[in-house]
Design a protein around this motif. Structure first.
Motif, short mmCIF file in Angstrom:
data_model
loop_
_atom_site.label_atom_id
_atom_site.label_comp_id
_atom_site.label_asym_id
_atom_site.label_seq_id
_atom_site.Cartn_x
_atom_site.Cartn_y
_atom_site.Cartn_z
N GLN A 17 0.84 -1.22 0.00
CA GLN A 17 0.00 0.00 0.00
C GLN A 17 0.87 1.26 0.00
N THR A 55 -8.20 2.38 -10.89
CA THR A 55 -8.16 1.05 -10.26
C THR A 55 -6.77 0.78 -9.68
N GLU A 58 -6.05 2.93 -6.59
CA GLU A 58 -6.83 2.47 -5.42
C GLU A 58 -6.19 1.21 -4.84
N GLU A 59 -5.71 0.33 -5.71
CA GLU A 59 -5.07 -0.91 -5.24
C GLU A 59 -3.80 -0.64 -4.45
N LYS A 63 -6.70 7.27 -2.00
CA LYS A 63 -8.12 7.64 -2.01
C LYS A 63 -8.32 8.36 -3.35
N ALA A 77 -14.36 -0.18 -8.25
CA ALA A 77 -14.76 -0.33 -6.84
C ALA A 77 -13.95 0.62 -5.97
N LYS A 78 -14.58 1.15 -4.96
CA LYS A 78 -13.95 1.99 -3.93
C LYS A 78 -13.34 3.28 -4.47
N VAL A 79 -13.82 3.74 -5.63
CA VAL A 79 -13.35 5.00 -6.20
C VAL A 79 -14.54 5.96 -6.26
N THR A 80 -14.34 7.23 -5.88
CA THR A 80 -15.42 8.21 -6.00
C THR A 80 -15.46 8.70 -7.44
#
Ligand code: C5P
Length: 235
Positions: A17, A55, A58-59, A63, A77-80
Motif C-alpha cells: 500500500q 483502479t 486504489e489498489e 483515495k 470499486a472503492k473510487v469516487t
C-alpha cells in the motif's frame, strides 16, 4: 481458513500500500461540447486508460476521485466517480478537489474548443453552409499545475511524430512533474483500443513501457508515479 491464514494470503496477493493516505484526482474519457439541444462535438476517447489508472491507484491504497466524461465503463470499486460532460464542467469539478489533492493525473481527452454560444433551438437545415464559431476551452492540467500550491502532476501527450520533443515541450510549458507520451500514429494501440504503449518522462529520467493491456500498463505507471511522488516530497 483461520483469520491469520486469510491475512497471510491477502498480503501475498495485494500490492504493497505505497499510496496509503494519498489523495489522487484523475480525469478520464472525452468531453462533450454541445452545439444545440440535440448535437455535440466530442472525440473517440473510451476512458479505459483513466479508469485503469483509478483502479491501479486504489489498489496501492490511494483515495481516488475519478472525474469522468461520458463513457461506457462500470465505475471502479472503492473510487469516487464524478460524472461530467463538458470541459468547463470537468474543470469546475477538478478545481473543487485541488485543495485536498496530492497527485493529479490528467488522462481525459478534453476538447480544445467549444462553440462560442450554444444555440437555444435545434439548428434547421436551411442554408447550404453552416458556420459555427469555436472558442478555446480552459486547459485543466495547465491550471492545476499553475496553482500556488500545485499537487504532483502527470499529464498525457498523444503524438503522431517527434514524441520526445513534443512531450518534453508540453511538460515544460504546462509545468508538469511527469508526462506519459504515446504514439497515436499506430492505430492498433492507444485511443479507443484495449492496448497501449507509453514512454514516461520526468525531469531527470524516462522509462518506456512496452505494449500491454491498459490495466497492466496503468499498474506499471502508478508504480513510477508513486516513486517519483515520494522522491519529490523528500526534495
Ligand atoms: O495540450 P494537449 O491537449 O496535447 O495536452 C494533453 C494533456 O493535457 C492531457 O493530459 C490532457 O488530459 C490535458 N488537457 C487538459 N485540458 C485541456 C486539454 C488537455 O487537462 N483543455
Amino acid at each position: 481458513l483461520e483469520p491469520e491464514e486469510i491475512a497471510d494470503f491477502l498480503f501475498g496477493v495485494l500490492p504493497e500500500q505505497i499510496l496509503a493516505g494519498t489523495k489522487i484526482t484523475i480525469t478520464a474519457g472525452p468531453t462533450r461540447e454541445e452545439i444545440d439541444p440535440v448535437r455535440y462535438i466530442s472525440n473517440h476517447s473510451s476512458g479505459k486508460m483513466g479508469y485503469a489508472l483509478a483502479t491501479a491507484a486504489e489498489e496501492l491504497g490511494a483515495k481516488v476521485t475519478l472525474i469522468s466524461g461520458p463513457v461506457n465503463i462500470a465505475p471502479p470499486a472503492k473510487v469516487t466517480v464524478v460524472c461530467v460532460s463538458s470541459a468547463q464542467q470537468m474543470h469546475d469539478a477538478v478545481m473543487q478537489t485541488t485543495d485536498e489533492c496530492d497527485i493529479f493525473i490528467g488522462c481525459a481527452a478534453v476538447a480544445d474548443y467549444r462553440v462560442q454560444q450554444k444555440i437555444a433551438q435545434k439548428i434547421k437545415k436551411s442554408d447550404d453552409k453552416l458556420t459555427l464559431t469555436f472558442v478555446k476551452n480552459p486547459d485543466i492540467l495547465h491550471d492545476v499545475a499553475h496553482l500556488a500550491k500545485p499537487p504532483f502532476t502527470l499529464g498525457f501527450a498523444a503524438e503522431t511524430q517527434n514524441l520526445r520533443e513534443y512531450a518534453l515541450g508540453k511538460m515544460q510549458r504546462k509545468k508538469l512533474n511527469m508526462i506519459a507520451a504515446n504514439d497515436v500514429s499506430d492505430s492498433k494501440i492507444g485511443f479507443n483500443s484495449e492496448k497501449n504503449a507509453l514512454t514516461v518522462f520526468w525531469s531527470k529520467g524516462e522509462k518506456t513501457l512496452e505494449v500491454a493491456d491498459k490495466l497492466s500498463l496503468a499498474k506499471q505507471l502508478m508504480q513510477i508515479v508513486a516513486q517519483r511522488y515520494q522522491e519529490n516530497i523528500k526534495d
